[in-house]
Write an enzyme that holds these catalytic residues in place. Structure first.
Site, mmCIF file in Angstrom:
data_model
loop_
_atom_site.group_PDB
_atom_site.id
_atom_site.type_symbol
_atom_site.label_atom_id
_atom_site.label_comp_id
_atom_site.label_asym_id
_atom_site.label_seq_id
_atom_site.Cartn_x
_atom_site.Cartn_y
_atom_site.Cartn_z
ATOM 1 N N SER A 92 -71.601 13.572 -30.969
ATOM 2 C CA SER A 92 -72.905 14.169 -31.265
ATOM 3 C C SER A 92 -73.177 15.465 -30.497
ATOM 4 C CB SER A 92 -74.022 13.150 -30.989
ATOM 5 O OG SER A 92 -73.845 12.019 -31.789
ATOM 6 N N HIS A 126 -87.925 4.215 -25.614
ATOM 7 C CA HIS A 126 -87.614 5.330 -24.707
ATOM 8 C C HIS A 126 -88.104 5.030 -23.289
ATOM 9 C CE1 HIS A 126 -86.087 7.508 -28.038
ATOM 10 N NE2 HIS A 126 -87.249 7.736 -28.608
ATOM 11 N N TRP A 149 -85.026 17.834 -32.286
ATOM 12 C CA TRP A 149 -86.282 18.452 -32.746
ATOM 13 C C TRP A 149 -86.613 17.999 -34.170
ATOM 14 C CZ3 TRP A 149 -89.215 20.327 -29.128
ATOM 15 C CH2 TRP A 149 -88.673 20.994 -28.033
ATOM 16 N N ASP A 163 -77.890 5.840 -26.062
ATOM 17 C CA ASP A 163 -78.285 5.612 -27.452
ATOM 18 C C ASP A 163 -78.777 4.175 -27.662
ATOM 19 O OD1 ASP A 163 -78.681 6.197 -30.083
ATOM 20 O OD2 ASP A 163 -76.574 6.235 -30.656
ATOM 21 N N ASN A 207 -82.302 3.302 -28.023
ATOM 22 C CA ASN A 207 -83.688 3.008 -27.611
ATOM 23 C C ASN A 207 -84.553 2.569 -28.792
ATOM 24 O OD1 ASN A 207 -82.873 3.960 -25.159
ATOM 25 N ND2 ASN A 207 -84.009 5.879 -25.253
ATOM 26 N N ARG A 223 -69.345 8.330 -31.641
ATOM 27 C CA ARG A 223 -69.215 9.768 -31.892
ATOM 28 C C ARG A 223 -69.777 10.526 -30.698
ATOM 29 N NH1 ARG A 223 -72.751 7.702 -35.813
ATOM 30 N NH2 ARG A 223 -74.894 7.914 -35.131
ATOM 31 N N LEU A 265 -75.386 12.857 -5.121
ATOM 32 C CA LEU A 265 -75.157 12.751 -6.559
ATOM 33 C C LEU A 265 -75.808 13.954 -7.220
ATOM 34 C CD1 LEU A 265 -74.395 11.031 -9.156
ATOM 35 C CD2 LEU A 265 -76.735 10.143 -9.045
HETATM 36 C C1 FPP Z 1 -81.337 7.813 -28.244
HETATM 37 O O1 FPP Z 1 -81.851 6.625 -28.773
HETATM 38 C C2 FPP Z 1 -82.204 8.260 -27.169
HETATM 39 C C3 FPP Z 1 -82.856 9.449 -27.135
HETATM 40 C C4 FPP Z 1 -82.748 10.465 -28.183
HETATM 41 C C5 FPP Z 1 -83.768 9.772 -26.044
HETATM 42 C C6 FPP Z 1 -83.284 9.350 -24.683
HETATM 43 C C7 FPP Z 1 -84.357 9.596 -23.768
HETATM 44 C C8 FPP Z 1 -84.657 8.867 -22.701
HETATM 45 C C9 FPP Z 1 -83.897 7.713 -22.190
HETATM 46 C C10 FPP Z 1 -85.865 9.273 -21.950
HETATM 47 C C11 FPP Z 1 -85.695 10.664 -21.399
HETATM 48 C C12 FPP Z 1 -86.311 10.753 -20.118
HETATM 49 C C13 FPP Z 1 -85.724 11.121 -18.981
HETATM 50 C C14 FPP Z 1 -86.409 10.813 -17.745
HETATM 51 C C15 FPP Z 1 -84.411 11.821 -18.891
HETATM 52 P P1 FPP Z 1 -82.391 6.644 -30.280
HETATM 53 O O2 FPP Z 1 -83.832 6.975 -30.234
HETATM 54 O O3 FPP Z 1 -81.574 7.563 -31.101
HETATM 55 O O4 FPP Z 1 -82.175 5.155 -30.657
HETATM 56 P P2 FPP Z 1 -81.763 4.600 -32.095
HETATM 57 O O5 FPP Z 1 -80.450 5.207 -32.458
HETATM 58 O O6 FPP Z 1 -81.696 3.129 -31.872
HETATM 59 O O7 FPP Z 1 -82.869 4.990 -33.031
#
Ligand code: FPP
Length: 242
Positions: free
Chosen positions: A190, A39, A71, A22, A24, A188, A133
Site C-alpha cells: 500500500s 482507531h 484522504w 491495519d 481498526n 500488500r 527509540l
Molecule cells: C487502518 O485501519 C488504519 C488507519 C488508516 C489509521 C491508523 C491510525 C491510527 C492507529 C491512529 C493514528 C494515531 C496516532 C497517534 C499515530 P482501517 O481503518 O483501514 O481498518 P479496516 O481495513 O478494517 O477498515
C-alpha cells in the site's frame, strides 16, 4: 557489492521495524462500534508497541498512520484520526521524553490541519535529542510521491543509490527497513516505504491492529531472527554484503 543501503548492519539491538496498522475498522465493526472507536483502540495498541520496542532491540519504528490515499475516506473519519493524533501528542509527549523516545513524521505537512502541524513541530522539537527509540509516524504519506520528489531533486543526473537514499530521507539519515509487519490479513504494501523496504523481511498476521500487542511484536521479531537474510547473495557472502 552494494546490495542494500543499510548504513549500519542490523543487529539484535538496532532493528528498524515498520508497521502497517491495519484492521481498526473491522475491529470496530465486529463489536458494532463506529470505525472511530477502532482507531481509538488502535492508538492504545500503538502505545503498547512503542513501549515494548526498545526491549526487543528495535531502535527505529515507522508506523503508517495516514496515507496520502486516506484522504478518500469520509470527512468525519479523517477528522477523528487527526483528533486522536492531537490527543496522542498532548498526552504522550511527557512520557516520550521520559522514555527517551524521539518522534518525527514522514510525509507531507502542507495538507495537515494547522494546529496538528504545529503540535507535531513542537513534539519534534522537544524530543529531538532523545536516543532510545526513533518513532516515525507516516502521515499524508505516499512512498511513490517521496520517490518522485527525490528523483526530481537529482536534477537529471543518475545518482548512486546511497546519494538517492539521502535525498529520499530528507533531513534524516537513511535507514532500510529490516522487518515490515502488516496486521489484519491483508498482504500488500500500500505505497509504504517501497524503496526502504527493498530487502525487508515481511511479516503478515491475521490479527487486527487493536488486538496487536507486546507479545505479538515479540513473536514477529523472533520470526525475523529466524530468517536468513542473504541480500541476493549466497549465505556466507551475505554477512559482508550489507
Ligand atoms: C487502518 O485501519 C488504519 C488507519 C488508516 C489509521 C491508523 C491510525 C491510527 C492507529 C491512529 C493514528 C494515531 C496516532 C497517534 C499515530 P482501517 O481503518 O483501514 O481498518 P479496516 O481495513 O478494517 O477498515
Amino acid at each position: 557489492m552494494q546490495s542494500t543501503l543499510q548504513l549500519t548492519h542490523p543487529t539484535k539491538e538496532n532493528l528498524h521495524v515498520a508497521i502497517i496498522m491495519d484492521g481498526n475498522g473491522r475491529w470496530a465493526n465486529k463489536r458494532g462500534l463506529p470505525r472511530q472507536a477502532g482507531h481509538q483502540a488502535g492508538v492504545a495498541a500503538l502505545r503498547d508497541v512503542v513501549e515494548a520496542s526498545p526491549k526487543l532491540g528495535i531502535n527505529m519504528l515507522t508506523v503508517y498512520a495516514f496515507s496520502a490515499d486516506n484522504w478518500k475516506r469520509p470527512a468525519d473519519e479523517i477528522s477523528a484520526i487527526f483528533i486522536l493524533l492531537k490527543r496522542y501528542l498532548e498526552r504522550e509527549m511527557a512520557n516520550l521524553v521520559k522514555a527517551n523516545i524521539k518522534l518525527t513524521t514522514i510525509g507531507r505537512r502542507d495538507r495537515i490541519p494547522g494546529e496538528i502541524a504545529s503540535a507535531l513541530q513542537h513534539a519534534e522539537k522537544i524530543t529531538a535529542n532523545c536516543t532510545k527509540l526513533h518513532l516515525r509516524v507516516a502521515l499524508d504519506y505516499s512512498s511513490r510521491d517521496s520517490i518522485l520528489a527525490a528523483a526530481a531533486a537529482c536534477h537529471k543526473v543518475m545518482p548512486k543509490r546511497a546519494i538517492f537514499a539521502h535525498k529520499l530521507a530528507g533531513r534524516e539519515t537513511p535507514r532500510d527497513v529490516d522487518l515490515l509487519i502488516r496486521t489484519s490479513g491483508e498482504k500488500r504494501l500500500s505505497d509504504f516505504l517501497l524503496w526502504e523496504a527493498a530487502y525487508a523481511e515481511l511479516y503478515f498476521t491475521d490479527q487486527l491492529w487493536p488486538d496487536f500487542g507486546e507479545a505479538d511484536l515479540s513473536a514477529a521479531v523472533e520470526e525475523y531472527h529466524r530468517r536468513d537474510r542473504r541480500y541476493g547473495a549466497v549465505q556466507d557472502a551475505a554477512s559482508t554484503a550489507a
